[in-house]
Design a protein around this motif. Structure first.
Motif, PDB file in Angstrom:
ATOM      1  N   GLN A  42      -3.480  14.010  39.944  1.00 48.75           N
ATOM      2  CA  GLN A  42      -3.795  15.329  39.976  1.00 48.75           C
ATOM      3  C   GLN A  42      -4.990  15.903  40.156  1.00 48.75           C
ATOM      4  O   GLN A  42      -5.334  16.784  40.689  1.00 48.75           O
ATOM      5  CB  GLN A  42      -3.162  15.844  38.815  1.00 48.75           C
ATOM      6  N   LEU A  43      -5.947  14.969  39.424  1.00 50.03           N
ATOM      7  CA  LEU A  43      -7.408  15.392  39.518  1.00 50.03           C
ATOM      8  C   LEU A  43      -7.949  15.299  40.732  1.00 50.03           C
ATOM      9  O   LEU A  43      -8.774  16.098  41.354  1.00 50.03           O
ATOM     10  CB  LEU A  43      -7.996  14.503  38.656  1.00 50.03           C
ATOM     11  N   LYS A  44      -7.527  14.207  41.538  1.00 51.17           N
ATOM     12  CA  LYS A  44      -7.975  13.921  43.063  1.00 51.17           C
ATOM     13  C   LYS A  44      -7.646  15.111  43.762  1.00 51.17           C
ATOM     14  O   LYS A  44      -8.383  15.648  44.900  1.00 51.17           O
ATOM     15  CB  LYS A  44      -7.384  12.620  43.598  1.00 51.17           C
ATOM     16  N   ILE A  45      -6.102  15.704  43.734  1.00 50.96           N
ATOM     17  CA  ILE A  45      -5.934  16.791  44.780  1.00 50.96           C
ATOM     18  C   ILE A  45      -6.187  18.117  44.443  1.00 50.96           C
ATOM     19  O   ILE A  45      -6.515  18.961  45.086  1.00 50.96           O
ATOM     20  CB  ILE A  45      -4.208  16.825  44.924  1.00 50.96           C
ATOM     21  N   GLN A  46      -7.004  18.191  42.998  1.00 51.53           N
ATOM     22  CA  GLN A  46      -7.350  19.397  42.624  1.00 51.53           C
ATOM     23  C   GLN A  46      -8.966  19.763  43.128  1.00 51.53           C
ATOM     24  O   GLN A  46      -9.372  20.864  43.416  1.00 51.53           O
ATOM     25  CB  GLN A  46      -7.758  19.459  41.140  1.00 51.53           C
ATOM     26  N   SER A  47      -9.345  18.584  43.289  1.00 53.06           N
ATOM     27  CA  SER A  47     -10.673  18.817  44.119  1.00 53.06           C
ATOM     28  C   SER A  47     -10.951  17.773  45.339  1.00 53.06           C
ATOM     29  O   SER A  47     -11.502  16.710  44.941  1.00 53.06           O
ATOM     30  CB  SER A  47     -11.935  18.688  43.050  1.00 53.06           C
ATOM     31  N   TRP A  48     -10.263  18.081  46.317  1.00 50.50           N
ATOM     32  CA  TRP A  48     -10.190  17.226  47.451  1.00 50.50           C
ATOM     33  C   TRP A  48     -11.514  16.751  47.971  1.00 50.50           C
ATOM     34  O   TRP A  48     -11.637  15.688  48.511  1.00 50.50           O
ATOM     35  CB  TRP A  48      -9.133  17.689  48.617  1.00 50.50           C
ATOM     36  N   ASP A  49     -12.352  17.804  48.088  1.00 50.47           N
ATOM     37  CA  ASP A  49     -13.905  17.550  48.731  1.00 50.47           C
ATOM     38  C   ASP A  49     -14.586  16.654  47.769  1.00 50.47           C
ATOM     39  O   ASP A  49     -15.263  15.681  48.522  1.00 50.47           O
ATOM     40  CB  ASP A  49     -14.326  18.734  48.852  1.00 50.47           C
ATOM     41  N   SER A  50     -14.310  16.701  46.526  1.00 48.86           N
ATOM     42  CA  SER A  50     -14.925  15.769  45.410  1.00 48.86           C
ATOM     43  C   SER A  50     -14.408  14.337  45.842  1.00 48.86           C
ATOM     44  O   SER A  50     -15.093  13.289  45.701  1.00 48.86           O
ATOM     45  CB  SER A  50     -14.918  16.150  44.133  1.00 48.86           C
ATOM     46  N   THR A  51     -13.109  14.434  45.868  1.00 50.17           N
ATOM     47  CA  THR A  51     -12.359  13.237  46.070  1.00 50.17           C
ATOM     48  C   THR A  51     -13.061  12.253  47.291  1.00 50.17           C
ATOM     49  O   THR A  51     -13.095  11.023  47.355  1.00 50.17           O
ATOM     50  CB  THR A  51     -10.766  13.253  46.106  1.00 50.17           C
ATOM     51  N   LEU A  52     -12.916  13.188  48.415  1.00 52.36           N
ATOM     52  CA  LEU A  52     -13.544  12.354  49.841  1.00 52.36           C
ATOM     53  C   LEU A  52     -14.853  11.960  49.642  1.00 52.36           C
ATOM     54  O   LEU A  52     -15.366  10.948  49.799  1.00 52.36           O
ATOM     55  CB  LEU A  52     -13.314  13.444  50.785  1.00 52.36           C
ATOM     56  N   TYR A  53     -15.686  12.808  48.740  1.00 48.34           N
ATOM     57  CA  TYR A  53     -17.234  12.335  48.475  1.00 48.34           C
ATOM     58  C   TYR A  53     -17.121  11.025  47.898  1.00 48.34           C
ATOM     59  O   TYR A  53     -17.833   9.934  48.091  1.00 48.34           O
ATOM     60  CB  TYR A  53     -17.821  13.504  47.601  1.00 48.34           C
ATOM     61  N   LEU A  54     -16.341  10.780  46.687  1.00 44.90           N
ATOM     62  CA  LEU A  54     -16.343   9.748  45.922  1.00 44.90           C
ATOM     63  C   LEU A  54     -15.802   8.542  46.687  1.00 44.90           C
ATOM     64  O   LEU A  54     -16.533   7.673  46.619  1.00 44.90           O
ATOM     65  CB  LEU A  54     -15.674   9.875  44.513  1.00 44.90           C
ATOM     66  N   PHE A  55     -15.007   8.589  47.573  1.00 46.45           N
ATOM     67  CA  PHE A  55     -14.362   7.627  48.326  1.00 46.45           C
ATOM     68  C   PHE A  55     -15.406   7.232  49.349  1.00 46.45           C
ATOM     69  O   PHE A  55     -15.546   5.977  49.732  1.00 46.45           O
ATOM     70  CB  PHE A  55     -13.059   7.903  49.187  1.00 46.45           C
ATOM     71  N   ARG A  56     -16.383   8.245  49.900  1.00 51.28           N
ATOM     72  CA  ARG A  56     -17.353   7.897  50.903  1.00 51.28           C
ATOM     73  C   ARG A  56     -18.551   7.176  49.969  1.00 51.28           C
ATOM     74  O   ARG A  56     -19.129   6.434  50.860  1.00 51.28           O
ATOM     75  CB  ARG A  56     -17.556   9.183  51.385  1.00 51.28           C
ATOM     76  N   GLU A  57     -18.963   7.678  48.860  1.00 53.75           N
ATOM     77  CA  GLU A  57     -20.195   7.297  48.376  1.00 53.75           C
ATOM     78  C   GLU A  57     -20.356   6.429  47.221  1.00 53.75           C
ATOM     79  O   GLU A  57     -21.048   5.667  47.028  1.00 53.75           O
ATOM     80  CB  GLU A  57     -21.060   8.620  47.884  1.00 53.75           C
ATOM     81  N   GLU A  58     -19.258   6.502  46.452  1.00 56.76           N
ATOM     82  CA  GLU A  58     -19.211   5.759  45.178  1.00 56.76           C
ATOM     83  C   GLU A  58     -18.036   4.367  44.981  1.00 56.76           C
ATOM     84  O   GLU A  58     -18.522   3.424  44.661  1.00 56.76           O
ATOM     85  CB  GLU A  58     -18.657   6.712  43.945  1.00 56.76           C
ATOM     86  N   TYR A  59     -16.942   4.800  45.583  1.00 51.42           N
ATOM     87  CA  TYR A  59     -15.813   3.666  45.779  1.00 51.42           C
ATOM     88  C   TYR A  59     -16.159   2.819  46.953  1.00 51.42           C
ATOM     89  O   TYR A  59     -16.635   3.296  48.000  1.00 51.42           O
ATOM     90  CB  TYR A  59     -14.414   4.156  45.730  1.00 51.42           C
ATOM     91  N   SER A  60     -15.791   1.328  46.873  1.00 53.72           N
ATOM     92  CA  SER A  60     -15.998   0.478  47.977  1.00 53.72           C
ATOM     93  C   SER A  60     -14.708   0.111  48.246  1.00 53.72           C
ATOM     94  O   SER A  60     -14.580  -1.245  47.881  1.00 53.72           O
ATOM     95  CB  SER A  60     -17.305  -0.021  47.988  1.00 53.72           C
ATOM     96  N   VAL A  61     -13.704   0.480  48.583  1.00 54.41           N
ATOM     97  CA  VAL A  61     -12.530  -0.069  48.860  1.00 54.41           C
ATOM     98  C   VAL A  61     -12.459  -0.971  49.943  1.00 54.41           C
ATOM     99  O   VAL A  61     -12.864  -0.460  51.172  1.00 54.41           O
ATOM    100  CB  VAL A  61     -11.365   1.176  48.940  1.00 54.41           C
ATOM    101  N   PRO A  62     -12.084  -2.154  49.760  1.00 49.56           N
ATOM    102  CA  PRO A  62     -12.070  -3.155  50.868  1.00 49.56           C
ATOM    103  C   PRO A  62     -11.227  -2.995  52.122  1.00 49.56           C
ATOM    104  O   PRO A  62     -10.076  -2.500  51.581  1.00 49.56           O
ATOM    105  CB  PRO A  62     -11.811  -4.654  50.183  1.00 49.56           C
ATOM    106  N   LEU A  63     -11.600  -3.157  53.084  1.00 48.76           N
ATOM    107  CA  LEU A  63     -10.659  -3.158  54.392  1.00 48.76           C
ATOM    108  C   LEU A  63     -10.164  -1.664  54.652  1.00 48.76           C
ATOM    109  O   LEU A  63      -9.379  -1.709  55.750  1.00 48.76           O
ATOM    110  CB  LEU A  63      -9.520  -3.990  54.184  1.00 48.76           C
ATOM    111  N   LEU A  64     -10.582  -0.811  54.018  1.00 47.60           N
ATOM    112  CA  LEU A  64     -10.106   0.579  54.598  1.00 47.60           C
ATOM    113  C   LEU A  64     -11.185   1.691  54.742  1.00 47.60           C
ATOM    114  O   LEU A  64     -12.272   1.741  53.981  1.00 47.60           O
ATOM    115  CB  LEU A  64      -9.132   1.267  53.324  1.00 47.60           C
TER     116      LEU A  64
END
Length: 153
Positions: A42-64
């Motif tokens: 729910q938190l991710k969809i409430q602030s989708w721009d922030s979610t995309l930022y976190l996945f681009r800059e903070e998280y390092s999901v392997p292979l995706l």
């Protein structure tokens, strides 16, 4: 000998009571873990721009790619907790969330000690659900026998 018999009768009664309460415990366990992942989705969809930022800059999901990881991660956090809460494909939902939980820890290298402890707790609880199943207060408990009869397993 009378003391042993009295002790046995008392503990037998307590154990029967605990056996009677076990399905409620299974339900509460499922609801607790499902709520954790549901709130994260729910938190991710409430602030989708922030979610995309976190996945681009903070998280390092392997292979995706980060955007794909954001969509998949959010989808997992919104879909599988519902299955888990209702106990529908409960073990499968718990397995998916168990693996997702591991990926979340691996993908977030700056996770603090409390965050790691939280993920360990959720992993342990999901492991219990995988091993025990969703319990008697679940859709699986009611639907699985009929499904097995229908497909002759």
């Amino acid at each position: 000998m009378a003391l042993v018999q009295t002790g046995f009768k008392l503990t037998s009664g307590v154990y029967r009571g605990l056996d009677w309460l076990a399905p409620l415990g299974d339900l509460l366990l499922r609801l607790y873990v499902a709520n954790v992942f549901w709130k994260a989705g729910q938190l991710k969809i409430q602030s989708w721009d922030s979610t995309l930022y976190l996945f681009r800059e903070e998280y390092s999901v392997p292979l995706l790619a980060p955007e794909l990881a954001a969509y998949i991660g959010t989808g997992v956090e919104l879909f599988f907790p519902v299955l888990l809460a209702f106990g529908l494909a409960g073990r499968f939902a718990a397995m998916v969330l168990f693996v997702f939980n591991i990926i979340a820890v691996v993908s977030y290298p700056t996770l603090n000690a409390q965050g790691i402890a939280d993920h360990q707790l959720w992993g342990l609880l999901l492991g219990l659900l995988i091993l025990r199943g969703p319990g008697k207060l679940s859709l699986d408990h009611w639907l699985w026998p009929a499904l097995r009869r229908r497909i002759d397993v």
